[in-house]
Design an enzyme around this catalytic site. Structure first.
Site, PDB file in Angstrom:
ATOM      1  N   GLU A  36      -6.047  -9.222   3.648  1.00  0.00           N
ATOM      2  CA  GLU A  36      -5.220  -8.554   4.664  1.00  0.00           C
ATOM      3  C   GLU A  36      -5.186  -9.434   5.894  1.00  0.00           C
ATOM      4  O   GLU A  36      -6.229  -9.748   6.478  1.00  0.00           O
ATOM      5  CB  GLU A  36      -5.784  -7.169   5.023  1.00  0.00           C
TER       6      GLU A  36
ATOM      7  N   TYR B 232      -6.624  -9.062  11.521  1.00  0.00           N
ATOM      8  CA  TYR B 232      -5.300  -8.775  12.080  1.00  0.00           C
ATOM      9  C   TYR B 232      -5.217  -9.301  13.510  1.00  0.00           C
ATOM     10  O   TYR B 232      -6.210  -9.264  14.237  1.00  0.00           O
ATOM     11  CB  TYR B 232      -5.039  -7.264  12.115  1.00  0.00           C
TER      12      TYR B 232
ATOM     13  N   ASN C 296     -12.447  -1.389  -0.875  1.00  0.00           N
ATOM     14  CA  ASN C 296     -11.735  -2.005   0.248  1.00  0.00           C
ATOM     15  C   ASN C 296     -12.381  -1.566   1.558  1.00  0.00           C
ATOM     16  O   ASN C 296     -12.710  -0.389   1.728  1.00  0.00           O
ATOM     17  CB  ASN C 296     -10.272  -1.550   0.253  1.00  0.00           C
ATOM     18  N   GLU C 297     -12.585  -2.491   2.449  1.00  0.00           N
ATOM     19  CA  GLU C 297     -13.132  -2.185   3.781  1.00  0.00           C
ATOM     20  C   GLU C 297     -14.240  -1.139   3.675  1.00  0.00           C
ATOM     21  O   GLU C 297     -14.204  -0.091   4.335  1.00  0.00           O
ATOM     22  CB  GLU C 297     -12.023  -1.742   4.746  1.00  0.00           C
TER      23      GLU C 297
ATOM     24  N   GLN D 262       2.119  -6.118   5.575  1.00  0.00           N
ATOM     25  CA  GLN D 262       2.324  -5.777   4.175  1.00  0.00           C
ATOM     26  C   GLN D 262       3.738  -6.171   3.776  1.00  0.00           C
ATOM     27  O   GLN D 262       4.519  -6.527   4.634  1.00  0.00           O
ATOM     28  CB  GLN D 262       2.083  -4.305   3.945  1.00  0.00           C
TER      29      GLN D 262
ATOM     30  N   GLU E 133       0.848  -1.198   0.000  1.00  0.00           N
ATOM     31  CA  GLU E 133       0.000   0.000   0.000  1.00  0.00           C
ATOM     32  C   GLU E 133       0.884   1.249   0.000  1.00  0.00           C
ATOM     33  O   GLU E 133       2.038   1.207   0.433  1.00  0.00           O
ATOM     34  CB  GLU E 133      -0.882  -0.034   1.268  1.00  0.00           C
TER      35      GLU E 133
HETATM   36  O1  AHR Z   1      -2.948  -2.639   6.235  1.00  0.00           O
HETATM   37  C1  AHR Z   1      -3.234  -1.440   6.871  1.00  0.00           C
HETATM   38  C2  AHR Z   1      -4.708  -1.062   6.768  1.00  0.00           C
HETATM   39  O2  AHR Z   1      -5.480  -1.969   7.470  1.00  0.00           O
HETATM   40  C3  AHR Z   1      -5.316  -1.080   5.390  1.00  0.00           C
HETATM   41  O3  AHR Z   1      -5.077   0.096   4.688  1.00  0.00           O
HETATM   42  C4  AHR Z   1      -6.763  -1.221   5.671  1.00  0.00           C
HETATM   43  O4  AHR Z   1      -7.453  -1.866   4.632  1.00  0.00           O
HETATM   44  C5  AHR Z   1      -6.788  -1.993   6.980  1.00  0.00           C
HETATM   45  O5  AHR Z   1      -7.631  -1.395   7.897  1.00  0.00           O
END
Ligand code: AHR
Length: 502
Positions: free
Chosen positions: A304, A248, A172-173, A353, A25
């Site tokens: 992600e 995450y 995205n999101e 990432q 990103e």
């Molecule tokens: O990876 C960091 C961020 O996490 C991304 O930009 C977003 O899609 C997610 O919230």
């Protein structure tokens, strides 16, 4: 005594190479500095891409790269990033650190990077703040070979031939940074926007990815599929090829997160327990997908995932720069084993990432570059890419942990490649105890270990720019073979890979 039973006669689905995908990103020092330094940089580069980074990524056989975001994608206007660099718009990257984005890395540079890496392309479009026309023109610019305004513009900018877009993300999101939408509203927008993601090249159709849920938001998955399923069943080609999922691991929760390097044994187990939660998410979202898509034609795209810790002290909090320890190696090993085991539904995953951001495989500082423990896990696991999952089960495995944070001591997955070579990846989740494991084969009389590798260390070990080899992949010899059985002594806190032939 823990045993791993492998049934060589029960060959399952293919593990899509894309499960080993990555994400880059416009965030912190991922693209700029980490990958792209410009042609005039003192850092060795080819067309602006760091040679050290590209070479290291090629060694892990990076199969696909997602770009330009993330949250950045829903604010990205692609026309700002084409044409002569001196004319490209400068803007503030409002999501990430408030720094100036000069758009010197744009569409042409992304495809040049993927060309050098030899990987597939995953472009994420802008639904949150972009128009249908903007998205549709981007697809035309990238992929149309005929006479059209956008194809003409691409040619004027120096690229005669169209590129191949393998995957295209429609936002995205969109439940969060991508527009704060409700699922039914986004689902309607998905129906509309994806219509104009045209397949100009029927030989290389674009796989369209619908924006999926955050963690355990099953209502999102259900509603999005409900609003779209009249298109998916019967499914006309290319309406929805994938539905994303983001998860995450924050050991101390979203607000606090926790240090990347300073943690105790309790936090070790808490982190691993949270990593194992990925399996529950895949099963529960997968069960909802099964209701609408029983033939599993729509891939679950975990685009992600990874550890998200408190950023390194003294760094820009908006840059999400964090160190990477043996704990990250275990999270990677566990998660990739889970993806392998669910390869009937999980068709792509993208670690967040690739360089210098979150659970990166590479870290850079000026001219220096180091490989993280996570990198070495991806290197060992590369043999699973494109292989077929083999039926495997563990018995006799104890649980270990502290307080409520209990985990099984061992995680595993097994595949067989086209040459009949079996790859076994096993993790010892114990921070302190060595573990014995017997591997027992059904359908293989004699086995021969052709390669055995290990990444291990103390739980807090990590590589630095002064010592880039503290954690590395090494030969593993703590095993013995007896006919169709292999006895392993797995050191505490380790990720092991065996390649076995007959
Ligand atoms: O990876 C960091 C961020 O996490 C991304 O930009 C977003 O899609 C997610 O919230």
């Amino acid at each position: 005594m823990a045993k791993l039973h492998i049934n060589c006669e029960n060959v399952k689905e293919t593990i899509q190479p894309e499960i080993y995908g990555h994400f880059s990103e416009h965030l912190g020092r991922c693209i700029y500095e980490g990958i792209y330094v410009g042609e005039d940089s003192e850092i060795p580069n080819v067309n602006g891409m760091r040679t050290d980074v590209v070479e290291a990524l090629k060694e892990i056989k990076i199969p696909v790269l997602r770009w330009p975001g993330g949250c950045f994608a829903d604010e990205y206007h692609w026309k700002d990033g084409i044409g002569p660099k001196e004319n490209r718009k400068k803007m503030v990257n409002t999501h990430w650190g408030g720094v100036v984005e000069d758009n010197s890395f744009g569409t042409h540079e992304f495809f040049e990077l993927c060309r050098q890496l030899g990987c597939k392309t995953y472009v994420n479009g802008n639904v949150g703040s972009g128009t249908v026309q903007e998205m549709s023109e981007w697809v035309e610019y990238m992929t149309f070979d005929g006479v059209s305004p956008m194809a003409q513009l691409r040619k004027e900018n120096g690229h005669e031939e169209p590129w191949t877009v393998d995957y295209f993300g429609v936002g995205n999101e969109n439940w969060g940074c991508g527009g704060n939408m409700r699922p039914s509203y986004y689902a309607d927008l998905y129906r509309r926007y994806q219509t104009y993601v045209r397949n100009y090249n029927p030989e290389k159709p674009i796989s369209k990815i619908c924006g999926g849920a955050n963690v355990d938001d099953y209502h999102w998955t259900k509603t999005v599929l409900d609003v779209t399923h009249d298109h998916t069943l019967p499914r006309f080609h290319g309406f929805m090829d994938g539905l994303s999922l983001h998860y995450y691991v924050h050991p101390e929760g979203w607000e606090i997160k926790g240090s990347a390097t300073e943690f105790d044994e309790e936090v070790w187990y808490k982190t691993l327990k949270k990593a194992l939660y990925m399996e529950t998410l895949i099963e529960r979202h997968g069960a909802i997908m099964d209701e609408y898509d029983p033939d599993k034609k729509i891939g679950m795209i975990v685009d992600e995932w990874g550890c998200w810790f408190t950023c390194e002290p003294g760094t820009n909090p908006g840059f999400l720069y964090q160190q990477n320890t043996m704990r990250d190696a275990l999270v990677a090993g566990i998660t990739l084993n889970i993806f392998n085991k669910h390869c009937d539904r999980v068709k792509m995953a993208n670690l967040a990432q690739m360089v210098n951001v979150l659970q990166a495989v590479l870290l850079t500082e000026g001219k220096k570059m180091i490989k993280t423990p996570t990198y070495h896990v991806f290197h060992m696991y590369r043999h699973h890419q494109g292989a077929k999952l083999l039926d495997s089960t563990l018995t006799g495995v104890e649980t270990i942990g502290i307080g409520e944070w209990k985990v099984p001591e061992i995680s595993e997955s097994v595949s067989v490649d086209k040459d009949g070579i079996v790859t076994v990846t096993v993790n010892n989740l114990s921070a302190t105890n060595e573990n014995k494991l017997d591997i027992v084969f059904a359908g293989m009389e004699e086995c021969m270990v052709m390669e055995a590798k290990i990444v291990s260390g103390q739980m807090q070990d990590y590589n630095t720019f002064e010592n880039g080899d503290c954690v590395k992949e090494q030969d593993f010899d703590a095993y013995s073979v007896q006919g169709d059985m292999i006895h392993l002594n797995l050191p505490a806190c380790s990720v092991v890979e065996l390649r076995i032939g007959r």
